[in-house]
Design a protein around this motif. Sequence first.
Motif, short mmCIF file in Angstrom:
data_model
loop_
_atom_site.label_atom_id
_atom_site.label_comp_id
_atom_site.label_asym_id
_atom_site.label_seq_id
_atom_site.Cartn_x
_atom_site.Cartn_y
_atom_site.Cartn_z
N SER A 150 0.84 -1.20 0.00
CA SER A 150 0.00 0.00 0.00
C SER A 150 0.88 1.26 0.00
CB SER A 150 -0.88 -0.03 1.25
OG SER A 150 -1.36 1.26 1.54
N VAL A 151 0.48 2.24 -0.81
CA VAL A 151 1.25 3.49 -0.84
C VAL A 151 1.25 4.14 0.55
CG1 VAL A 151 1.22 5.86 -1.72
CG2 VAL A 151 1.05 3.95 -3.32
N ALA A 152 0.12 4.08 1.21
CA ALA A 152 0.06 4.65 2.57
C ALA A 152 0.80 3.71 3.52
CB ALA A 152 -1.39 4.80 3.00
N SER A 153 1.78 4.25 4.17
CA SER A 153 2.64 3.44 5.03
C SER A 153 1.98 3.19 6.39
CB SER A 153 3.96 4.19 5.20
OG SER A 153 4.85 3.43 5.97
N THR A 154 2.01 1.97 6.85
CA THR A 154 1.43 1.65 8.16
C THR A 154 2.39 0.81 8.99
OG1 THR A 154 0.28 -0.26 7.17
CG2 THR A 154 -0.98 1.79 7.38
N LYS A 155 2.58 -0.43 8.56
CA LYS A 155 3.41 -1.32 9.37
C LYS A 155 4.88 -0.91 9.33
CE LYS A 155 3.81 -4.83 5.73
NZ LYS A 155 3.90 -6.26 5.42
N ALA A 156 5.30 -0.22 8.27
CA ALA A 156 6.68 0.26 8.25
C ALA A 156 6.89 1.25 9.40
CB ALA A 156 7.02 0.92 6.91
N PHE A 157 5.88 2.10 9.61
CA PHE A 157 5.97 3.13 10.64
C PHE A 157 6.14 2.53 12.04
CE2 PHE A 157 3.69 6.04 13.62
CZ PHE A 157 4.52 7.14 13.52
N THR A 158 5.27 1.60 12.40
CA THR A 158 5.35 1.06 13.76
C THR A 158 6.63 0.24 13.97
OG1 THR A 158 3.69 -0.54 13.00
CG2 THR A 158 2.93 1.16 14.50
N PRO A 352 -3.38 5.74 -4.19
CA PRO A 352 -3.99 7.08 -4.25
C PRO A 352 -3.42 7.91 -5.41
CG PRO A 352 -2.58 6.83 -2.30
CD PRO A 352 -2.65 5.49 -2.95
N ARG A 353 -4.24 8.83 -5.87
CA ARG A 353 -3.84 9.65 -7.01
C ARG A 353 -2.55 10.43 -6.71
NH1 ARG A 353 -8.78 13.98 -6.07
NH2 ARG A 353 -7.68 15.26 -4.54
N ASN A 354 -1.80 10.67 -7.71
CA ASN A 354 -0.59 11.51 -7.66
C ASN A 354 0.55 10.96 -6.81
OD1 ASN A 354 -2.41 13.19 -8.93
ND2 ASN A 354 -2.64 14.58 -7.20
N LEU A 355 0.39 9.81 -6.22
CA LEU A 355 1.42 9.32 -5.31
C LEU A 355 2.08 8.05 -5.82
CD1 LEU A 355 -0.36 9.78 -1.87
CD2 LEU A 355 1.59 11.07 -2.71
N ALA A 356 3.36 7.90 -5.47
CA ALA A 356 4.08 6.67 -5.80
C ALA A 356 4.57 6.05 -4.51
CB ALA A 356 5.27 7.00 -6.69
N LYS A 357 4.75 4.74 -4.51
CA LYS A 357 5.20 4.07 -3.29
C LYS A 357 6.60 4.52 -2.91
CE LYS A 357 5.12 1.36 0.23
NZ LYS A 357 4.48 1.94 1.41
N SER A 358 7.51 4.55 -3.88
CA SER A 358 8.78 5.16 -3.48
C SER A 358 9.10 6.30 -4.43
CB SER A 358 9.93 4.14 -3.39
OG SER A 358 9.94 3.30 -4.48
N VAL A 359 9.52 7.39 -3.79
CA VAL A 359 9.69 8.64 -4.53
C VAL A 359 11.18 8.75 -4.91
CG1 VAL A 359 9.33 11.14 -4.48
CG2 VAL A 359 7.77 9.62 -3.24
N THR A 360 11.48 8.24 -6.11
CA THR A 360 12.88 8.11 -6.52
C THR A 360 13.38 9.31 -7.30
OG1 THR A 360 12.12 6.85 -8.42
CG2 THR A 360 12.82 5.59 -6.51
N VAL A 361 12.52 10.32 -7.43
CA VAL A 361 12.98 11.56 -8.04
C VAL A 361 12.85 12.69 -7.02
CG1 VAL A 361 12.43 10.94 -10.41
CG2 VAL A 361 10.65 11.97 -8.98
N GLU A 362 13.62 13.74 -7.25
CA GLU A 362 13.59 14.85 -6.32
C GLU A 362 12.28 15.60 -6.41
OE1 GLU A 362 16.10 18.85 -5.26
OE2 GLU A 362 17.00 17.32 -6.53
#
Length: 362
Positions: A150-158, A352-362
């Motif tokens: 999922s693009v929205a991070s959950t388990k990574a955070f905890t 979700p719109r406009n978002l990527a799982k990992s943001v590999t560009v500046e």
Amino acid sequence: EKAGYKHFMLKEIYEQPRAVADTISGNLPWFRGEMPIKGLGNFKPERIQIVACGTSYYAGLVGKFYFENFARIPTEVDYASEYRYRNPVVNENTLIIAITQSGETADTLAAMRLAKERKAKVLTVCNVIGSSATRESDAVLYTYAGPEISVASTKAFTTQLTVLYLLSIHFAVRKNLISNPDIYLEKISEIPSLMEQFLEEEKKKQEVKNLADRFHKVSNALYLGRHVNYPIALEGALKLKEISYIHAEGYPAGEMKHGPIALIDENMPVVTIATKGRVYEKILSNLAEVKSRKGITITVTNESCKEVIENSDFSIIVPETDEFLSPLINVIPLQLLAYYIADFLGYDVDQPRNLAKSVTVE
Ligand code: M6R
């Protein structure tokens, strides 16, 4: 693949007890002193600078409380995109902690490289084995969340919070500030079952769903917290923004009267984290401020917090835990609230719109 869940995000929220438990056990060897943290040796940081983006940055904000409170190491937290352009004061006695789920975030990598050029030690807290960040740092501590789709991070955070907590205790032990790390290990080892307690109770899930049903049409929301739960307010607001496209703002509750209180009226839902801890009384008076301006008070609180419950239009009861670890529990209802709101609205929760799982560009 979704194991019966409607979306990866929901599956990943429910995986948190397992993810945190695995992260504790995966990091036990160095925590117990059975082996050193490879690449860190005996390094005793004079200062810590945490660099990260998004949700990982919020984990860093909680980490600051840990490193300062337990290990008494001055700690700064920066957005990686700001750090890289601000000519930071950094030297060979500084430990940089890069927090990144993917290990591929362009700004975080750039911040790490800058710090490295300036002779800092770089440690990465990462979820992806062999990712760029892990290859470019002196030391790596893994979160054992498993793949986060999922693009929205959950388990990574905890799991990031778990590593930061253990690391802060580790530094405290090395500085002779803590002589019995097992007490802390015991406390964090209780977290998975407390998470489970909340997640497995059907009634709780229904309460959060009912809230989502009731509030999915709002266009603004305010999230308040203090101390270690201030970053959780920020994280709750980010979750809502990114998957439900509702404008939400996280704020330290004590700052309300310096501006945002002007926003409060009978249409403004205010989600307040009001669990037990040193700022409990303070949060209680912030809640009264919201209530007296007719704001809609939604609280994440504990069963024993009677005054909070009385002052809330809606409250979600979470299990009580040590205040420094409460963020790991308190974030869960906020993740679920954002999830169910987005689902009610019929949005593509995992993408979700406009978002990527990992943001590999500046
Ligand atoms: O992979 P990273 O942890 O470096 O990613 C950082 C952010 O892009 C990420 O946390 C983002 O904010 C999430 N979509 C939040 O849910």
